[in-house]
Design an enzyme around this catalytic site. Structure first.
Site, PDB file in Angstrom:
ATOM      1  CB  CYS A 139      -1.441   2.378  -8.246  1.00 26.58           C
ATOM      2  SG  CYS A 139       0.169   2.180  -8.072  1.00 26.58           S
ATOM      3  N   GLY A 156      -3.979  10.003 -11.445  1.00 21.34           N
ATOM      4  CA  GLY A 156      -3.202   9.242 -12.789  1.00 21.34           C
ATOM      5  C   GLY A 156      -2.160   8.376 -11.772  1.00 21.34           C
ATOM      6  CG  HIS A 188      -6.612  17.181  -1.135  1.00 18.68           C
ATOM      7  ND1 HIS A 188      -6.968  18.419  -0.306  1.00 18.68           N
ATOM      8  CD2 HIS A 188      -6.182  16.421  -0.420  1.00 18.68           C
ATOM      9  CE1 HIS A 188      -6.515  18.189   0.637  1.00 18.68           C
ATOM     10  NE2 HIS A 188      -6.178  16.907   0.646  1.00 18.68           N
ATOM     11  CG  PHE A 206      -1.879  -1.323   1.279  1.00 15.02           C
ATOM     12  CD1 PHE A 206      -3.039  -1.491   0.580  1.00 15.02           C
ATOM     13  CD2 PHE A 206      -1.576  -2.276   2.123  1.00 15.02           C
ATOM     14  CE1 PHE A 206      -3.803  -2.433   0.572  1.00 15.02           C
ATOM     15  CE2 PHE A 206      -2.203  -3.408   2.072  1.00 15.02           C
ATOM     16  CZ  PHE A 206      -3.258  -3.567   1.271  1.00 15.02           C
ATOM     17  CG  PHE A 214      -6.945   9.854  -1.123  1.00 13.11           C
ATOM     18  CD1 PHE A 214      -5.973   9.771  -0.100  1.00 13.11           C
ATOM     19  CD2 PHE A 214      -6.775   9.168  -2.471  1.00 13.11           C
ATOM     20  CE1 PHE A 214      -4.809   9.467  -0.348  1.00 13.11           C
ATOM     21  CE2 PHE A 214      -5.362   8.972  -2.590  1.00 13.11           C
ATOM     22  CZ  PHE A 214      -4.484   9.036  -1.791  1.00 13.11           C
ATOM     23  CE  LYS A 219      -0.098  -1.681 -12.695  1.00 13.13           C
ATOM     24  NZ  LYS A 219      -0.499  -2.663 -11.686  1.00 13.13           N
ATOM     25  CD  GLU A 224       5.007   6.040  -8.335  1.00 10.35           C
ATOM     26  OE1 GLU A 224       5.412   7.072  -8.867  1.00 10.35           O
ATOM     27  OE2 GLU A 224       4.544   4.945  -9.092  1.00 10.35           O
ATOM     28  NE  ARG A 245       4.490   3.821 -14.301  1.00  4.27           N
ATOM     29  CZ  ARG A 245       5.118   2.977 -13.466  1.00  4.27           C
ATOM     30  NH1 ARG A 245       4.666   1.693 -13.730  1.00  4.27           N
ATOM     31  NH2 ARG A 245       5.600   3.352 -12.464  1.00  4.27           N
TER      32      ARG A 245
HETATM   33  C1  UGA Z   1      -1.586   4.421  -4.695  1.00  4.73           C
HETATM   34  C2  UGA Z   1      -2.247   4.411  -3.197  1.00  4.73           C
HETATM   35  O1  UGA Z   1      -2.519   5.729  -2.479  1.00  4.73           O
HETATM   36  C3  UGA Z   1      -1.259   3.542  -2.507  1.00  4.73           C
HETATM   37  O2  UGA Z   1      -1.936   2.955  -1.214  1.00  4.73           O
HETATM   38  C4  UGA Z   1      -1.027   1.941  -3.474  1.00  4.73           C
HETATM   39  O3  UGA Z   1      -0.167   1.284  -2.706  1.00  4.73           O
HETATM   40  C5  UGA Z   1      -0.533   2.702  -4.516  1.00  4.73           C
HETATM   41  O4  UGA Z   1      -1.451   3.434  -5.266  1.00  4.73           O
HETATM   42  C6  UGA Z   1      -0.393   1.338  -5.281  1.00  4.73           C
HETATM   43  O5  UGA Z   1      -1.279   0.433  -5.609  1.00  4.73           O
HETATM   44  O6  UGA Z   1       0.895   0.985  -5.644  1.00  4.73           O
HETATM   45  P1  UGA Z   1      -0.218   6.292  -5.842  1.00  4.73           P
HETATM   46  O7  UGA Z   1      -0.518   5.892  -7.130  1.00  4.73           O
HETATM   47  O8  UGA Z   1       1.372   6.409  -5.550  1.00  4.73           O
HETATM   48  O9  UGA Z   1      -0.345   5.304  -4.561  1.00  4.73           O
HETATM   49  O10 UGA Z   1      -0.484   7.763  -5.618  1.00  4.73           O
HETATM   50  P2  UGA Z   1      -1.671   8.642  -4.525  1.00  4.73           P
HETATM   51  O11 UGA Z   1      -0.991   9.731  -3.583  1.00  4.73           O
HETATM   52  O12 UGA Z   1      -2.791   7.700  -4.046  1.00  4.73           O
HETATM   53  O13 UGA Z   1      -2.251   9.515  -5.753  1.00  4.73           O
HETATM   54  C7  UGA Z   1      -2.759   9.072  -6.741  1.00  4.73           C
HETATM   55  C8  UGA Z   1      -3.593   9.906  -7.533  1.00  4.73           C
HETATM   56  O14 UGA Z   1      -4.801  10.581  -7.264  1.00  4.73           O
HETATM   57  C9  UGA Z   1      -2.689  11.272  -8.164  1.00  4.73           C
HETATM   58  O15 UGA Z   1      -2.969  11.533  -9.419  1.00  4.73           O
HETATM   59  C10 UGA Z   1      -3.096  12.238  -7.005  1.00  4.73           C
HETATM   60  O16 UGA Z   1      -2.890  13.455  -7.538  1.00  4.73           O
HETATM   61  C11 UGA Z   1      -4.474  11.995  -7.129  1.00  4.73           C
HETATM   62  N1  UGA Z   1      -5.283  12.359  -5.849  1.00  4.73           N
HETATM   63  C12 UGA Z   1      -4.801  12.056  -4.572  1.00  4.73           C
HETATM   64  C13 UGA Z   1      -6.185  13.563  -6.092  1.00  4.73           C
HETATM   65  O17 UGA Z   1      -6.475  13.851  -7.147  1.00  4.73           O
HETATM   66  N2  UGA Z   1      -6.876  13.882  -4.881  1.00  4.73           N
HETATM   67  C14 UGA Z   1      -6.557  13.348  -3.460  1.00  4.73           C
HETATM   68  O18 UGA Z   1      -7.211  13.909  -2.522  1.00  4.73           O
HETATM   69  C15 UGA Z   1      -5.533  12.538  -3.651  1.00  4.73           C
END
Ligand code: UGA
Length: 452
Positions: free
Chosen positions: A263, A260, A254, A152, A252, A266, A155, A331
Site C-alpha cells: 500500500c 514496505g 516506530h 483502511f 506510527f 504504491k 494486513e 511486496r
Molecule cells: C496500510 C495502512 O495502515 C492501512 O490503513 C491501509 O488500509 C492499507 O495500508 C492499505 O492502503 O490498504 P498495511 O500496508 O497493511 O496498511 O500496513 P501498516 O501496518 O500500515 O504498515 C506499513 C509499513 O510501515 C510496514 O512496513 C511497517 O513495518 C511500517 N511501519 C509502520 C513502521 O516502520 N513504523 C511504524 O510505526 C508503523
C-alpha cells in the site's frame, strides 16, 4: 441485502467475509478459476489471521458464496463492490486502472436492476467519474449510482479493522447511493463507527492522503532515528516524548528499516503522479518516497558495517522477511533490499520467516531458508532482526549466540534492550538508540487535589 464483490484479493475477500458475517447475502466473484476452486474447498489465497474460520462459517451458514461468473454474482445485487487490483503501471508509477474499468464494463453488461457500484480498490481521483461514464455508455437505461468507499484495513489486522473501523468514508453524488450505503454499513453504525459522507472525489483523495500521511510519519521518525544515532539520543524516548502530545499521537512513530507492503509504496507514488498531472506538487511526499527508498538499502550497509573490515565470505541471518508481522506479504519488504545489498557485498545470507518463505524464495534466489531462527543463526557472523514477529520477541538469546560463529546482533525493530542483548554476549546495534545511557521512563504525576 444482497452484495456482490468483484475481486477476491486481500480487500475483496476480507470485505466479503465480514459483510456476510454481518448477515448480508454476499457473492464473491473472481476470474481466476483456481482461486475460486481453492476458496470453495476452504483454502485461502492469502494468510490473514481468522479469515479461514470466518469464510468457513459464513459459507456453511449459506451467506457467502464464490463464483467465476460475474453475471451470476451481480444478479439481484443492490451493492456491487469493485475490489480488483490496481498495481503500479509498469514504467510510470500511475495506478493501472485497466482491471477496474474492465470490471465496470462487465458489471454494466450484467446489471438486471437498480444498483450502486462501489469502488473499494484504491483508485486515483476521478476514477469514479470514469466508472460512471462507462456504466452509462454500456447500460444507458440502467438505474445505477457510483460510490467511492476506500478501505483502511491493515494486513494482519484486517478483520478487526473492518469490524471496528475508526471511520467509514463514502463518496456519493446522489441520495440513493447514500441510502444504499447506509444499509450496507448499518451493522457498523449500530457499533457507533463514524460514517463520513463526502463527494466522490474527496473520498478518493482521503485514501491517498491518509496513507501518504502515515508514510510521512514513519519516515519522519526514521530520519529522527538517524539523528539520534549521531547525537547520542534515544528515538524510542523521542517517540514517546512527542507522541504523548495529543496533537501528534503515539502511533506510527516506530523507527525501523523503512515502510514496505502493498500500500504505502504504491499509493505514495500514485499520489505523486496525480499531483504531477494537476501541476500541484506535494513536495513532502516526494521527499518521503526518496528517503524511504534510500533507507532500505542503507540498512543493508549498516549490517555490512557491523561485519567489520572484510564482509566478503561472512554469513548473516535475516530473521523475519515479510514486510511486517502476521502476513506472508513480501511486496516491497525491506528484507529484499537488505538481502540484495548483502549479496552484492559477497555475504552469505540465511533467512527465517514463519509465513512468507514461499513468497520470499523467488525474490531471494541466493538465500538459504531455514525452519527456525536458531537454524538460521547457525554459523552466522551476525543476526539481523528485520520484522517484529511475535516468535522473534522472546528468543533465547544465549542459545542463539551459542550456535553462531560471530557475535553481532542488529535489531532493526528495537525489540530488545541493549542490556538484554549485550548480557547474552552479543555486540548490539539498534535503530536510533545510543550504545549506553539512560533509557526513559514515564512517571504520571499525582493529580489528586491537595487536601486543605
Ligand atoms: C496500510 C495502512 O495502515 C492501512 O490503513 C491501509 O488500509 C492499507 O495500508 C492499505 O492502503 O490498504 P498495511 O500496508 O497493511 O496498511 O500496513 P501498516 O501496518 O500500515 O504498515 C506499513 C509499513 O510501515 C510496514 O512496513 C511497517 O513495518 C511500517 N511501519 C509502520 C513502521 O516502520 N513504523 C511504524 O510505526 C508503523
Amino acid at each position: 441485502m444482497r452484495i456482490a464483490i468483484i475481486g477476491t484479493g486481500y480487500v475483496g475477500l476480507v470485505s466479503g467475509a465480514c459483510f456476510s458475517d454481518f448477515g448480508h447475502d454476499v457473492v464473491c466473484v473472481d476470474k481466476d478459476a483456481s482461486k475460486i476452486d481453492a476458496l470453495l474447498k476452504g483454502v485461502m489465497p492469502i494468510f490473514e489471521p481468522g479469515l479461514d474460520q470466518l469464510v468457513e462459517r459464513n459459507v456453511r451458514q449459506g451467506r457467502l458464496s464464490f463464483t467465476t461468473e460475474l453475471a451470476e454474482g451481480v444478479k439481484g445485487a443492490e451493492a456491487i463492490f469493485i475490489a480488483v487490483g490496481t498495481p503500479s503501471r509498469r514504467g510510470d508509477g500511475h495506478a493501472d486502472l485497466s482491471y477496474v474499468y474492465g470490471a465496470a464494463r462487465e458489471i454494466a453488461e450484467a446489471l438486471d436492476g437498480p444498483a450502486v457500484v462501489v469502488t473499494k480498490s484504491t483508485v486515483p481521483v476521478g476514477t469514479g467519474d470514469e466508472v460512471e461514464r462507462i456504466l452509462r455508455e454500456v447500460a444507458p437505461d440502467a438505474e445505477v449510482s457510483v460510490c467511492s468507499n476506500p478501505e483502511f484495513l491493515r494486513e494482519g489486522a484486517a478483520i478487526e479493522d473492518f469490524k471496528r473501523p475508526d471511520r467509514i468514508v463514502m463518496g456519493v453524488e446522489d441520495g440513493r447511493a447514500e441510502e444504499v450505503m447506509r444499509d450496507v454499513y448499518r451493522p457498523l453504525y449500530l457499533n457507533r463507527a463514524p460514517l463520513l459522507f463526502t463527494s466522490r472525489r474527496t473520498a478518493e483523495l482521503i485514501k491517498y492522503a491518509a496513507n501518504a500521511f502515515l508514510a510521512t510519519k514513519i519516515t519522519f521518525i526514521n530520519e529522527i532515528a538517524d539523528l539520534c544515532e549521531e547525537v547520542g539520543a534515544d528515538v524510542q524516548d523521542v517517540s514517546r516524548g512527542i507522541g504523548l502530545d495529543n496533537r501528534i499521537g503515539p502511533k506510527f512513530l516506530h523507527a525501523g528499516p523503512g515502510y514496505g507492503g502493498s500500500c504505502f509504496p504504491k499509493d505514495t507514488l500514485a499520489l505523486l503522479k496525480t499531483a504531477e498531472d494537476y501541476q500541484s506538487p506535494v513536495r513532502i511526499v516526494e521527499a518521503v518516497v526518496k528517503v524511504n527508498d534510500a533507507r532500505k538499502r542503507a540498512m543493508g550497509r549498516k549490517v555490512i558495517k557491523a561485519l567489520g573490515e572484510e564482509p566478503r565470505g561472512k554469513t548473516v541471518a535475516l530473521l523475519g522477511l515479510a514486510f511486517k508481522p502476521n502476513t506472508d506479504d513480501m511486496r516491497d519488504a525491506p528484507s529484499i533490499a537488505i538481502f540484495q545489498a548483502l549479496e552484492d557485498a559477497g555475504v552469505n545470507v540465511r533467512g527465517y520467516d514463519p509465513e512468507s518463505v514461499e513468497q520470499a524464495r523467488p525474490l531471494m534466489p541466493g538465500m538459504t531458508f531455514c525452519d527456525t531462527p536458531y537454524a538460521a543463526a547457525e554459523g552466522a557472523d551476525a543476526v539481523v532482526l528485520v520484522t517484529e514477529w511475535d516468535v522473534l520477541r522472546a528468543l533465547d538469546l544465549k542459545r542463539l549466540k551459542a550456535v553462531m560463529a560471530g557475535d553481532e546482533l542488529v535489531d532493526l525493530r528495537n525489540i530488545y534492550t541493549p542490556q538484554e542483548v549485550t548480557g547474552a554476549g552479543f555486540q548490539w546495534q539498534g535503530v536510533g538508540k545510543p550504545m549506553r545511557g539512560r533509557t526513559g521512563s514515564i512517571e504520571v504525576a499525582d493529580r489528586s487535589p491537595v487536601s486543605a
